[in-house]
Design an enzyme around this catalytic site. Structure first.
Site, mmCIF file in Angstrom:
data_model
loop_
_atom_site.group_PDB
_atom_site.id
_atom_site.type_symbol
_atom_site.label_atom_id
_atom_site.label_comp_id
_atom_site.label_asym_id
_atom_site.label_seq_id
_atom_site.Cartn_x
_atom_site.Cartn_y
_atom_site.Cartn_z
ATOM 1 C CB CYS A 107 1.779 -3.603 5.076
ATOM 2 S SG CYS A 107 0.157 -4.122 5.660
ATOM 3 C CG HIS A 148 -0.250 0.113 2.540
ATOM 4 N ND1 HIS A 148 0.172 1.295 3.085
ATOM 5 C CD2 HIS A 148 0.078 -0.846 3.439
ATOM 6 C CE1 HIS A 148 0.730 1.081 4.260
ATOM 7 N NE2 HIS A 148 0.696 -0.220 4.494
#
Length: 395
Positions: free
Chosen positions: A341, A324
Protein backbone atom coordinates in the site's frame (compact mmCIF):
# COMPACT_ATOMS: atom_id res chain seq x y z
CA UNK A 1 -14.10 -13.18 8.79
CA UNK A 2 -16.65 -14.25 11.36
CA UNK A 3 -16.28 -10.65 12.13
CA UNK A 4 -15.71 -10.08 8.44
CA UNK A 5 -14.12 -7.23 6.78
CA UNK A 6 -13.81 -8.41 3.40
CA UNK A 7 -13.55 -6.86 0.03
CA UNK A 8 -9.93 -7.97 0.24
CA UNK A 9 -9.22 -5.26 2.76
CA UNK A 10 -5.53 -5.62 3.23
CA UNK A 11 -2.50 -4.56 1.34
CA UNK A 12 -1.03 -7.15 -0.95
CA UNK A 13 1.10 -7.32 -4.04
CA UNK A 14 1.43 -10.99 -4.78
CA UNK A 15 -0.37 -12.34 -7.79
CA UNK A 16 -1.02 -10.83 -11.15
CA UNK A 17 -4.04 -8.62 -10.77
CA UNK A 18 -7.66 -9.24 -11.53
CA UNK A 19 -10.11 -9.42 -8.74
CA UNK A 20 -8.75 -12.47 -6.96
CA UNK A 21 -7.42 -12.01 -3.44
CA UNK A 22 -3.71 -11.59 -3.41
CA UNK A 23 -3.66 -10.22 -6.94
CA UNK A 24 -2.81 -6.67 -5.99
CA UNK A 25 0.02 -5.01 -4.19
CA UNK A 26 0.94 -6.51 -0.88
CA UNK A 27 0.13 -4.12 1.89
CA UNK A 28 -1.52 -4.07 5.21
CA UNK A 29 -4.05 -1.56 4.38
CA UNK A 30 -5.92 -3.28 1.68
CA UNK A 31 -6.07 -3.73 -1.94
CA UNK A 32 -2.56 -2.91 -2.78
CA UNK A 33 0.39 -1.87 -0.74
CA UNK A 34 1.34 0.27 2.20
CA UNK A 35 2.82 0.39 5.61
CA UNK A 36 -0.23 -1.25 6.99
CA UNK A 37 1.48 -4.54 7.78
CA UNK A 38 2.65 -6.48 10.74
CA UNK A 39 4.91 -4.55 13.06
CA UNK A 40 8.63 -5.26 12.98
CA UNK A 41 10.31 -6.36 16.21
CA UNK A 42 11.05 -2.71 16.97
CA UNK A 43 7.43 -1.64 16.54
CA UNK A 44 4.50 -2.04 18.90
CA UNK A 45 1.77 -4.33 17.56
CA UNK A 46 -1.65 -2.62 17.77
CA UNK A 47 -4.03 -4.27 20.23
CA UNK A 48 -6.86 -6.21 18.63
CA UNK A 49 -10.45 -5.56 19.58
CA UNK A 50 -12.30 -8.46 21.24
CA UNK A 51 -15.49 -7.42 19.45
CA UNK A 52 -16.22 -10.05 16.77
CA UNK A 53 -18.61 -8.98 14.01
CA UNK A 54 -20.93 -11.33 12.18
CA UNK A 55 -22.44 -9.91 8.98
CA UNK A 56 -24.81 -11.83 6.75
CA UNK A 57 -24.76 -12.22 3.81
CA UNK A 58 -21.09 -12.86 3.33
CA UNK A 59 -19.03 -10.48 1.26
CA UNK A 60 -19.63 -10.77 -2.48
CA UNK A 61 -22.84 -12.81 -2.12
CA UNK A 62 -25.28 -12.69 -5.03
CA UNK A 63 -28.96 -13.61 -5.40
CA UNK A 64 -29.59 -12.68 -1.76
CA UNK A 65 -33.21 -12.91 -0.58
CA UNK A 66 -34.45 -9.30 -0.38
CA UNK A 67 -36.95 -10.09 2.38
CA UNK A 68 -34.64 -11.15 5.20
CA UNK A 69 -31.19 -11.14 3.63
CA UNK A 70 -29.29 -8.82 6.02
CA UNK A 71 -28.36 -9.58 9.62
CA UNK A 72 -25.64 -7.96 11.73
CA UNK A 73 -24.45 -9.16 15.13
CA UNK A 74 -21.49 -8.85 17.46
CA UNK A 75 -20.00 -10.81 20.35
CA UNK A 76 -17.54 -9.39 22.85
CA UNK A 77 -18.64 -5.81 22.27
CA UNK A 78 -21.42 -3.46 21.22
CA UNK A 79 -22.40 -2.20 17.78
CA UNK A 80 -21.82 1.53 17.31
CA UNK A 81 -22.44 2.01 13.59
CA UNK A 82 -24.40 0.02 11.02
CA UNK A 83 -24.79 1.60 7.58
CA UNK A 84 -26.44 -0.33 4.76
CA UNK A 85 -26.68 1.62 1.49
CA UNK A 86 -27.61 0.76 -2.07
CA UNK A 87 -25.40 1.65 -5.03
CA UNK A 88 -26.91 5.15 -5.19
CA UNK A 89 -26.02 5.81 -1.56
CA UNK A 90 -29.62 5.50 -0.35
CA UNK A 91 -29.66 4.25 3.24
CA UNK A 92 -31.63 1.18 4.27
CA UNK A 93 -33.81 1.84 7.32
CA UNK A 94 -32.96 -0.19 10.41
CA UNK A 95 -31.92 0.15 14.04
CA UNK A 96 -29.37 -1.31 16.42
CA UNK A 97 -31.11 -3.33 19.15
CA UNK A 98 -31.30 -1.90 22.66
CA UNK A 99 -28.60 -4.25 23.92
CA UNK A 100 -26.26 -3.19 21.09
CA UNK A 101 -25.78 -6.75 19.88
CA UNK A 102 -27.77 -6.82 16.65
CA UNK A 103 -29.22 -4.97 13.69
CA UNK A 104 -31.74 -5.83 10.99
CA UNK A 105 -33.49 -3.81 8.28
CA UNK A 106 -37.00 -2.59 9.00
CA UNK A 107 -38.27 -3.60 5.57
CA UNK A 108 -37.49 -5.53 2.42
CA UNK A 109 -34.58 -4.65 0.14
CA UNK A 110 -34.85 -3.89 -3.56
CA UNK A 111 -34.50 -6.79 -5.98
CA UNK A 112 -31.51 -6.83 -8.29
CA UNK A 113 -29.70 -4.17 -6.25
CA UNK A 114 -26.08 -3.94 -5.09
CA UNK A 115 -25.66 -3.06 -1.40
CA UNK A 116 -22.77 -2.04 0.84
CA UNK A 117 -22.68 -2.83 4.57
CA UNK A 118 -20.36 -0.81 6.82
CA UNK A 119 -20.27 -1.91 10.47
CA UNK A 120 -18.27 -0.81 13.49
CA UNK A 121 -18.27 -2.07 17.07
CA UNK A 122 -16.25 -1.43 20.21
CA UNK A 123 -15.16 -3.80 22.94
CA UNK A 124 -15.20 -2.96 26.69
CA UNK A 125 -11.75 -1.37 26.31
CA UNK A 126 -13.00 0.93 23.56
CA UNK A 127 -11.04 -0.77 20.77
CA UNK A 128 -12.75 -0.69 17.40
CA UNK A 129 -13.61 -3.60 15.13
CA UNK A 130 -14.75 -2.70 11.59
CA UNK A 131 -16.25 -4.53 8.62
CA UNK A 132 -17.12 -3.48 5.07
CA UNK A 133 -18.90 -5.94 2.77
CA UNK A 134 -21.05 -5.93 -0.36
CA UNK A 135 -23.76 -8.15 -1.79
CA UNK A 136 -26.42 -8.18 -4.51
CA UNK A 137 -30.05 -9.18 -4.10
CA UNK A 138 -31.72 -11.64 -6.43
CA UNK A 139 -33.56 -10.62 -9.58
CA UNK A 140 -36.70 -12.11 -11.12
CA UNK A 141 -36.28 -15.02 -13.53
CA UNK A 142 -35.29 -14.22 -17.12
CA UNK A 143 -33.85 -10.80 -16.38
CA UNK A 144 -30.32 -9.76 -15.50
CA UNK A 145 -29.52 -7.19 -12.83
CA UNK A 146 -27.42 -4.22 -13.93
CA UNK A 147 -25.39 -2.38 -11.29
CA UNK A 148 -22.70 0.24 -11.76
CA UNK A 149 -20.48 2.26 -9.43
CA UNK A 150 -22.19 5.61 -10.12
CA UNK A 151 -24.67 7.39 -7.86
CA UNK A 152 -27.14 9.82 -9.42
CA UNK A 153 -25.80 13.40 -9.55
CA UNK A 154 -22.65 12.50 -7.61
CA UNK A 155 -19.28 14.15 -8.27
CA UNK A 156 -16.18 12.12 -9.16
CA UNK A 157 -12.50 12.68 -9.92
CA UNK A 158 -11.01 13.05 -13.39
CA UNK A 159 -9.85 9.42 -13.47
CA UNK A 160 -13.29 7.93 -12.86
CA UNK A 161 -14.02 4.68 -14.70
CA UNK A 162 -17.64 3.53 -14.87
CA UNK A 163 -17.83 -0.18 -14.11
CA UNK A 164 -21.07 -2.03 -14.88
CA UNK A 165 -21.61 -5.49 -13.42
CA UNK A 166 -24.24 -8.07 -14.33
CA UNK A 167 -25.35 -10.99 -12.18
CA UNK A 168 -25.53 -13.36 -15.14
CA UNK A 169 -23.22 -14.08 -18.05
CA UNK A 170 -23.87 -11.80 -21.02
CA UNK A 171 -23.84 -13.61 -24.35
CA UNK A 172 -24.95 -10.76 -26.64
CA UNK A 173 -22.20 -8.39 -25.57
CA UNK A 174 -22.37 -6.10 -28.59
CA UNK A 175 -26.11 -5.58 -28.06
CA UNK A 176 -25.53 -4.65 -24.42
CA UNK A 177 -22.66 -2.34 -25.35
CA UNK A 178 -24.95 -0.55 -27.81
CA UNK A 179 -27.62 -0.27 -25.12
CA UNK A 180 -25.38 1.78 -22.80
CA UNK A 181 -24.36 5.18 -24.16
CA UNK A 182 -22.71 8.30 -22.70
CA UNK A 183 -23.45 11.96 -23.34
CA UNK A 184 -20.76 14.41 -22.10
CA UNK A 185 -21.24 18.18 -22.00
CA UNK A 186 -17.86 18.74 -23.70
CA UNK A 187 -18.35 16.07 -26.34
CA UNK A 188 -15.91 13.58 -24.80
CA UNK A 189 -16.07 10.15 -26.45
CA UNK A 190 -16.45 7.19 -24.09
CA UNK A 191 -15.73 3.56 -24.97
CA UNK A 192 -16.61 0.31 -23.23
CA UNK A 193 -14.45 -2.76 -22.64
CA UNK A 194 -15.58 -6.20 -21.47
CA UNK A 195 -13.66 -7.99 -18.72
CA UNK A 196 -15.13 -11.47 -18.96
CA UNK A 197 -18.88 -11.95 -19.44
CA UNK A 198 -20.21 -10.06 -16.42
CA UNK A 199 -18.22 -6.81 -16.22
CA UNK A 200 -18.22 -3.90 -18.66
CA UNK A 201 -16.05 -0.82 -17.94
CA UNK A 202 -16.24 2.59 -19.64
CA UNK A 203 -13.70 5.43 -19.91
CA UNK A 204 -12.54 8.20 -22.26
CA UNK A 205 -9.15 8.13 -23.98
CA UNK A 206 -7.67 10.62 -21.50
CA UNK A 207 -8.73 11.82 -18.06
CA UNK A 208 -12.05 13.65 -17.96
CA UNK A 209 -12.01 17.45 -18.12
CA UNK A 210 -12.89 19.06 -14.78
CA UNK A 211 -16.49 20.24 -14.63
CA UNK A 212 -17.77 17.89 -17.34
CA UNK A 213 -21.41 16.87 -16.94
CA UNK A 214 -22.03 13.28 -17.99
CA UNK A 215 -25.21 11.25 -18.47
CA UNK A 216 -25.26 7.48 -18.83
CA UNK A 217 -28.23 6.32 -20.89
CA UNK A 218 -29.29 2.76 -20.16
CA UNK A 219 -31.66 1.21 -22.67
CA UNK A 220 -31.55 -2.48 -21.85
CA UNK A 221 -35.09 -3.61 -21.00
CA UNK A 222 -35.77 -4.69 -24.58
CA UNK A 223 -32.30 -6.14 -25.13
CA UNK A 224 -31.93 -9.92 -25.09
CA UNK A 225 -28.62 -10.20 -23.25
CA UNK A 226 -28.56 -14.00 -23.47
CA UNK A 227 -30.99 -16.57 -24.91
CA UNK A 228 -34.35 -15.94 -23.24
CA UNK A 229 -32.89 -13.37 -20.80
CA UNK A 230 -33.45 -9.63 -21.05
CA UNK A 231 -31.99 -6.49 -19.48
CA UNK A 232 -33.71 -4.89 -16.52
CA UNK A 233 -33.24 -1.14 -16.84
CA UNK A 234 -34.12 1.87 -19.00
CA UNK A 235 -32.97 5.06 -17.30
CA UNK A 236 -30.69 8.09 -17.46
CA UNK A 237 -28.00 8.40 -14.79
CA UNK A 238 -26.23 11.79 -14.49
CA UNK A 239 -22.96 12.55 -12.74
CA UNK A 240 -20.37 15.34 -12.69
CA UNK A 241 -16.58 15.46 -12.90
CA UNK A 242 -15.13 17.67 -10.16
CA UNK A 243 -11.79 19.41 -9.77
CA UNK A 244 -8.60 17.76 -11.01
CA UNK A 245 -6.38 15.90 -8.53
CA UNK A 246 -3.71 13.55 -9.88
CA UNK A 247 -1.22 11.87 -7.52
CA UNK A 248 2.04 10.04 -8.29
CA UNK A 249 3.81 7.95 -5.64
CA UNK A 250 7.49 7.23 -6.31
CA UNK A 251 8.78 4.01 -4.75
CA UNK A 252 12.37 5.14 -5.28
CA UNK A 253 12.08 8.46 -3.43
CA UNK A 254 9.31 7.57 -0.95
CA UNK A 255 7.46 10.73 -1.93
CA UNK A 256 4.04 11.35 -3.46
CA UNK A 257 3.43 14.36 -5.68
CA UNK A 258 -0.16 15.61 -5.65
CA UNK A 259 -1.17 17.96 -8.47
CA UNK A 260 -4.47 19.66 -7.70
CA UNK A 261 -5.78 22.06 -10.33
CA UNK A 262 -2.20 22.71 -11.45
CA UNK A 263 -0.70 23.24 -7.97
CA UNK A 264 1.83 20.64 -6.77
CA UNK A 265 2.35 19.35 -3.22
CA UNK A 266 4.86 16.70 -2.15
CA UNK A 267 4.00 14.31 0.69
CA UNK A 268 6.33 11.81 2.44
CA UNK A 269 5.00 8.26 2.07
CA UNK A 270 6.08 4.65 2.33
CA UNK A 271 5.32 1.97 -0.27
CA UNK A 272 5.75 -1.79 -0.56
CA UNK A 273 8.98 -3.26 0.75
CA UNK A 274 11.33 -5.53 -1.19
CA UNK A 275 9.33 -8.63 -0.27
CA UNK A 276 5.96 -7.04 -1.00
CA UNK A 277 6.49 -4.35 -3.66
CA UNK A 278 3.62 -2.10 -4.72
CA UNK A 279 2.02 -2.42 -8.12
CA UNK A 280 3.25 -0.04 -10.79
CA UNK A 281 0.68 1.79 -12.90
CA UNK A 282 -2.34 4.04 -12.59
CA UNK A 283 -5.10 3.06 -10.20
CA UNK A 284 -8.22 4.96 -9.14
CA UNK A 285 -9.70 5.61 -5.70
CA UNK A 286 -12.85 3.46 -5.70
CA UNK A 287 -14.01 3.84 -2.09
CA UNK A 288 -13.17 5.73 1.11
CA UNK A 289 -13.48 4.56 4.73
CA UNK A 290 -12.48 6.66 7.75
CA UNK A 291 -11.61 3.44 9.57
CA UNK A 292 -11.39 -0.12 8.33
CA UNK A 293 -9.90 -3.47 9.26
CA UNK A 294 -6.99 -4.89 7.30
CA UNK A 295 -6.29 -8.59 7.60
CA UNK A 296 -3.40 -10.27 5.78
CA UNK A 297 -5.38 -13.49 5.38
CA UNK A 298 -7.76 -11.77 2.95
CA UNK A 299 -4.88 -11.20 0.51
CA UNK A 300 -3.08 -14.50 0.91
CA UNK A 301 -0.38 -13.37 3.35
CA UNK A 302 -1.25 -15.73 6.17
CA UNK A 303 -1.32 -14.35 9.70
CA UNK A 304 1.21 -11.54 9.22
CA UNK A 305 -1.13 -8.80 10.44
CA UNK A 306 -4.65 -7.99 11.54
CA UNK A 307 -5.13 -4.27 12.19
CA UNK A 308 -8.73 -3.50 13.08
CA UNK A 309 -8.64 0.29 13.03
CA UNK A 310 -6.65 1.45 9.99
CA UNK A 311 -7.53 5.15 9.54
CA UNK A 312 -8.28 7.10 6.37
CA UNK A 313 -8.36 4.13 3.98
CA UNK A 314 -8.89 4.71 0.25
CA UNK A 315 -9.10 1.59 -1.91
CA UNK A 316 -7.07 1.42 -5.13
CA UNK A 317 -7.41 -2.24 -6.19
CA UNK A 318 -9.65 -5.21 -5.55
CA UNK A 319 -6.62 -7.23 -4.49
CA UNK A 320 -5.76 -5.07 -1.48
CA UNK A 321 -3.92 -1.90 -2.45
CA UNK A 322 -4.91 1.19 -0.48
CA UNK A 323 -3.74 4.67 0.28
CA UNK A 324 -4.16 4.85 4.06
CA UNK A 325 -3.04 6.35 7.32
CA UNK A 326 -0.40 4.64 9.47
CA UNK A 327 0.06 5.30 13.20
CA UNK A 328 2.23 2.30 14.12
CA UNK A 329 5.47 3.15 12.28
CA UNK A 330 7.43 6.14 10.94
CA UNK A 331 9.23 5.23 7.69
CA UNK A 332 7.62 8.04 5.68
CA UNK A 333 9.96 9.64 3.18
CA UNK A 334 12.78 7.37 4.35
CA UNK A 335 12.11 3.79 3.30
CA UNK A 336 9.57 1.37 1.89
CA UNK A 337 8.06 -0.67 4.69
CA UNK A 338 4.52 -1.61 3.69
CA UNK A 339 2.99 -4.75 2.21
CA UNK A 340 2.21 -2.90 -1.03
CA UNK A 341 0.00 0.00 0.00
CA UNK A 342 0.80 3.70 -0.07
CA UNK A 343 0.68 4.86 3.52
CA UNK A 344 1.32 8.15 5.23
CA UNK A 345 1.56 9.65 8.70
CA UNK A 346 -1.53 9.50 10.91
CA UNK A 347 -2.55 8.95 14.53
CA UNK A 348 -4.63 6.19 16.07
CA UNK A 349 -8.26 7.00 15.46
CA UNK A 350 -7.29 9.28 12.57
CA UNK A 351 -6.75 13.03 12.61
CA UNK A 352 -8.00 15.61 10.10
CA UNK A 353 -4.72 17.50 10.56
CA UNK A 354 -2.42 14.54 9.86
CA UNK A 355 -0.85 14.03 6.43
CA UNK A 356 -3.22 11.12 5.78
CA UNK A 357 -6.23 12.99 7.15
CA UNK A 358 -5.67 16.02 4.93
CA UNK A 359 -5.15 13.85 1.84
CA UNK A 360 -8.27 11.83 2.68
CA UNK A 361 -10.40 14.94 3.03
CA UNK A 362 -9.00 16.43 -0.19
CA UNK A 363 -9.60 13.24 -2.20
CA UNK A 364 -12.71 11.88 -3.89
CA UNK A 365 -13.73 8.66 -5.58
CA UNK A 366 -12.38 8.77 -9.12
CA UNK A 367 -9.07 10.45 -8.30
CA UNK A 368 -6.19 8.68 -10.10
CA UNK A 369 -3.12 7.53 -8.19
CA UNK A 370 -0.05 6.34 -10.11
CA UNK A 371 2.77 4.30 -8.58
CA UNK A 372 6.15 4.26 -10.34
CA UNK A 373 9.65 2.86 -9.87
CA UNK A 374 8.46 -0.20 -7.95
CA UNK A 375 10.10 -3.57 -8.58
CA UNK A 376 6.66 -5.13 -9.09
CA UNK A 377 4.75 -5.61 -12.33
CA UNK A 378 2.11 -3.25 -13.69
CA UNK A 379 -1.32 -3.66 -12.16
CA UNK A 380 -3.81 -5.44 -14.42
CA UNK A 381 -6.58 -3.26 -15.89
CA UNK A 382 -9.39 -5.25 -14.22
CA UNK A 383 -7.84 -5.07 -10.75
CA UNK A 384 -10.03 -2.33 -9.33
CA UNK A 385 -10.54 0.63 -11.67
CA UNK A 386 -7.12 0.28 -13.29
CA UNK A 387 -8.22 0.44 -16.93
CA UNK A 388 -5.91 3.41 -17.55
CA UNK A 389 -3.06 0.89 -17.80
CA UNK A 390 -4.57 -0.43 -21.06
CA UNK A 391 -3.83 1.41 -24.30
CA UNK A 392 -7.02 3.02 -25.61
CA UNK A 393 -6.63 1.37 -29.02
CA UNK A 394 -7.02 -1.98 -27.25
CA UNK A 395 -9.87 -0.76 -25.04
Amino acid sequence: MGGVLLLGAACSSNGGGGTAAGGGSNDTAATGGATGGAATPSQETPKASTAVLNVEPKDGAVDVNPTNGVKVGVTGGKLTTVEVTDKDGKAVAGAITADGLGWAPSGALTVGMAYKVNVQATDPAGLVSASTTTFTTLTPAKTVSTNDNIADNATYGVGMIVSVKFNKAIKNQDAVLNGITFVASDGTTVKGHWFGSQRLDFRPEKYWNPGTKVTIKYRLKNVEVAPGIYGDVDKDEPFVIGRSQVSTADSATHQMTVVRDGKSTVLPVTLGDAKNPSWNGTMVISSKEKVTRMNSQTVGLGAEYDIQDVPHAMRLTDSGTFVHGNYWANPFGKSNASHGCVSMQDVQGGSDTSVAGKFFNDSMIGDPVTIKNSTSATVKPDNGLSGWTMDFKNW
